[in-house]
Motif scaffolding. Structure first.
Motif, mmCIF file in Angstrom:
data_model
loop_
_atom_site.group_PDB
_atom_site.id
_atom_site.type_symbol
_atom_site.label_atom_id
_atom_site.label_comp_id
_atom_site.label_asym_id
_atom_site.label_seq_id
_atom_site.Cartn_x
_atom_site.Cartn_y
_atom_site.Cartn_z
ATOM 1 N N GLU A 1 42.157 50.886 7.926
ATOM 2 C CA GLU A 1 40.783 51.396 8.009
ATOM 3 C C GLU A 1 40.716 52.863 7.593
ATOM 4 O O GLU A 1 39.779 53.278 6.899
ATOM 5 N N ARG A 2 41.725 53.644 8.019
ATOM 6 C CA ARG A 2 41.735 55.069 7.664
ATOM 7 C C ARG A 2 41.921 55.243 6.160
ATOM 8 O O ARG A 2 41.271 56.078 5.544
ATOM 9 N N GLU A 3 42.803 54.438 5.570
ATOM 10 C CA GLU A 3 43.010 54.528 4.125
ATOM 11 C C GLU A 3 41.765 54.090 3.364
ATOM 12 O O GLU A 3 41.406 54.686 2.345
ATOM 13 N N MET A 4 41.084 53.057 3.837
ATOM 14 C CA MET A 4 39.853 52.621 3.188
ATOM 15 C C MET A 4 38.789 53.703 3.260
ATOM 16 O O MET A 4 38.044 53.925 2.294
ATOM 17 N N ALA A 5 38.721 54.387 4.402
ATOM 18 C CA ALA A 5 37.767 55.485 4.537
ATOM 19 C C ALA A 5 38.075 56.593 3.543
ATOM 20 O O ALA A 5 37.174 57.148 2.895
ATOM 21 N N ALA A 6 39.374 56.911 3.405
ATOM 22 C CA ALA A 6 39.782 57.957 2.467
ATOM 23 C C ALA A 6 39.453 57.562 1.035
ATOM 24 O O ALA A 6 38.980 58.389 0.233
ATOM 25 N N ARG A 7 39.682 56.300 0.699
ATOM 26 C CA ARG A 7 39.384 55.844 -0.662
ATOM 27 C C ARG A 7 37.883 55.857 -0.930
ATOM 28 O O ARG A 7 37.439 56.174 -2.044
ATOM 29 N N SER A 8 37.091 55.527 0.078
ATOM 30 C CA SER A 8 35.636 55.556 -0.088
ATOM 31 C C SER A 8 35.151 56.981 -0.314
ATOM 32 O O SER A 8 34.311 57.236 -1.188
ATOM 33 N N ALA A 9 35.686 57.919 0.465
ATOM 34 C CA ALA A 9 35.300 59.322 0.299
ATOM 35 C C ALA A 9 35.734 59.845 -1.064
ATOM 36 O O ALA A 9 34.983 60.573 -1.738
ATOM 37 N N ALA A 10 36.942 59.458 -1.484
ATOM 38 C CA ALA A 10 37.448 59.901 -2.787
ATOM 39 C C ALA A 10 36.608 59.336 -3.925
ATOM 40 O O ALA A 10 36.302 60.031 -4.904
ATOM 41 N N LYS A 11 36.219 58.079 -3.803
ATOM 42 C CA LYS A 11 35.395 57.456 -4.839
ATOM 43 C C LYS A 11 34.039 58.128 -4.921
ATOM 44 O O LYS A 11 33.502 58.354 -6.017
ATOM 45 N N VAL B 1 37.476 61.766 -6.922
ATOM 46 C CA VAL B 1 38.872 62.236 -6.894
ATOM 47 C C VAL B 1 39.749 61.338 -7.760
ATOM 48 O O VAL B 1 39.588 60.114 -7.789
ATOM 49 N N ASP B 2 40.697 61.939 -8.455
ATOM 50 C CA ASP B 2 41.509 61.211 -9.422
ATOM 51 C C ASP B 2 42.582 60.342 -8.793
ATOM 52 O O ASP B 2 42.881 59.258 -9.301
ATOM 53 N N SER B 3 43.215 60.795 -7.708
ATOM 54 C CA SER B 3 44.254 59.968 -7.084
ATOM 55 C C SER B 3 44.465 60.387 -5.641
ATOM 56 O O SER B 3 44.202 61.535 -5.256
ATOM 57 N N LEU B 4 44.946 59.413 -4.848
ATOM 58 C CA LEU B 4 45.328 59.640 -3.454
ATOM 59 C C LEU B 4 46.740 59.126 -3.253
ATOM 60 O O LEU B 4 47.120 58.092 -3.803
ATOM 61 N N ASP B 5 47.511 59.851 -2.430
ATOM 62 C CA ASP B 5 48.845 59.405 -2.021
ATOM 63 C C ASP B 5 48.915 59.446 -0.501
ATOM 64 O O ASP B 5 48.567 60.461 0.110
ATOM 65 N N PHE B 6 49.387 58.349 0.096
ATOM 66 C CA PHE B 6 49.533 58.262 1.548
ATOM 67 C C PHE B 6 51.017 58.168 1.879
ATOM 68 O O PHE B 6 51.666 57.161 1.582
ATOM 69 N N LEU B 7 51.566 59.209 2.504
ATOM 70 C CA LEU B 7 52.982 59.190 2.865
ATOM 71 C C LEU B 7 53.222 58.539 4.220
ATOM 72 O O LEU B 7 54.345 58.124 4.528
ATOM 73 N N ASN B 8 52.181 58.472 5.071
ATOM 74 C CA ASN B 8 52.205 57.704 6.323
ATOM 75 C C ASN B 8 53.301 58.111 7.299
ATOM 76 O O ASN B 8 53.902 57.265 7.979
ATOM 77 N N HIS B 9 53.583 59.399 7.393
ATOM 78 C CA HIS B 9 54.443 59.882 8.468
ATOM 79 C C HIS B 9 53.670 59.797 9.794
ATOM 80 O O HIS B 9 52.448 59.718 9.800
#
Length: 226
Positions: A57-67, A71-79
């Motif tokens: 859900e958090r990644e989907m939120a980030a992708r929605s905001a980026a779209k 924004v050109d790209s997102l990277d999730f390192l998930n630490h």
């Protein structure tokens, strides 16, 4: 600054919008490319059984905001969230170094070193290590952003947040606020600092400090004029 590459290194999804969402939108409006890296997943307070769904859900939120912003790209390192101090610094630095080598950003945004949140401080340390000014570095400017409910709660850690760089975002403020709506699960009701009215009020306040209707404020860590 048209046609430049910008890298934002944030601890958690939503920090990028809170800290520099208006500036991201302005960079994109001016023809720059913007890439974002998230070091932690931001879901450490959840129950273990809920973590996979919460992360998605958090990644989907980030992708929605980026779209929304473009924004050109997102990277999730998930630490692990709120535990970046338990991760070896080298394991945080290496992925950022790889992005810097691949993308060759001229401007890098990251957290202020005095934030209350330990993940923010660790992200700043890793970013500065990855962007140390070696010969031939592409990184010419590093800016620290502020994140409501962390930077202002630090009580002066790291010297306190004393902005010396302002970016006008009058034309981008509405998009910043709409991007934050993508993170509805992370936002709070006013008067909490992580609320829409507080974010807008800060933009108006920072604007008033530099003669603009709305702005984001930063601390310039380093700038190299070639």
């Amino acid at each position: 600054m048209s046609g430049k590459t910008v890298l934002v290194v944030a601890a958690h999804p939503d920090d990028e919008i809170l800290g520099c969402g208006g500036s991201i939108a302005r960079h994109l409006d001016e023809g720059d490319a913007v890439h974002v890296v998230f070091l932690a997943d931001g879901i450490g307070a959840r129950e273990p059984d809920d973590e996979p769904q919460a992360r998605e859900e958090r990644e989907m939120a980030a992708r929605s905001a980026a779209k929304l912003l473009g924004v050109d790209s997102l990277d999730f390192l998930n630490h692990p969230d709120n535990r970046l101090d338990t991760v070896a610094l080298l394991d945080l630095v290496k992925p950022i170094e790889q992005r810097v080598e691949q993308l060759k950003p001229s401007t890098v945004y990251t957290h202020h070193p005095g934030d209350l949140n330990v993940d923010h401080r660790r992200t700043c340390e890793a970013t500065l290590t990855a962007c140390r000014p070696q010969p031939g570095t592409p990184v010419l400017r590093i800016l620290f952003f502020e994140v409501l409910s962390s930077t202002e709660w630090s009580n002066g850690l790291g010297g306190g947040f004393r902005p010396n760089w302002y970016v006008g975002i009058e034309s981008q403020l509405d998009r910043k606020l709409k991007a934050l709506e993508c993170y509805a699960l992370e936002m709070r009701e006013s008067p909490h600092p992580r609320s829409g009215p507080a974010v807008e009020a800060l933009a108006r306040l920072r604007g008033s400090a530099c003669g603009l209707k709305a702005a984001e404020a930063f601390v310039l860590h380093r700038e190299i004029n070639l």
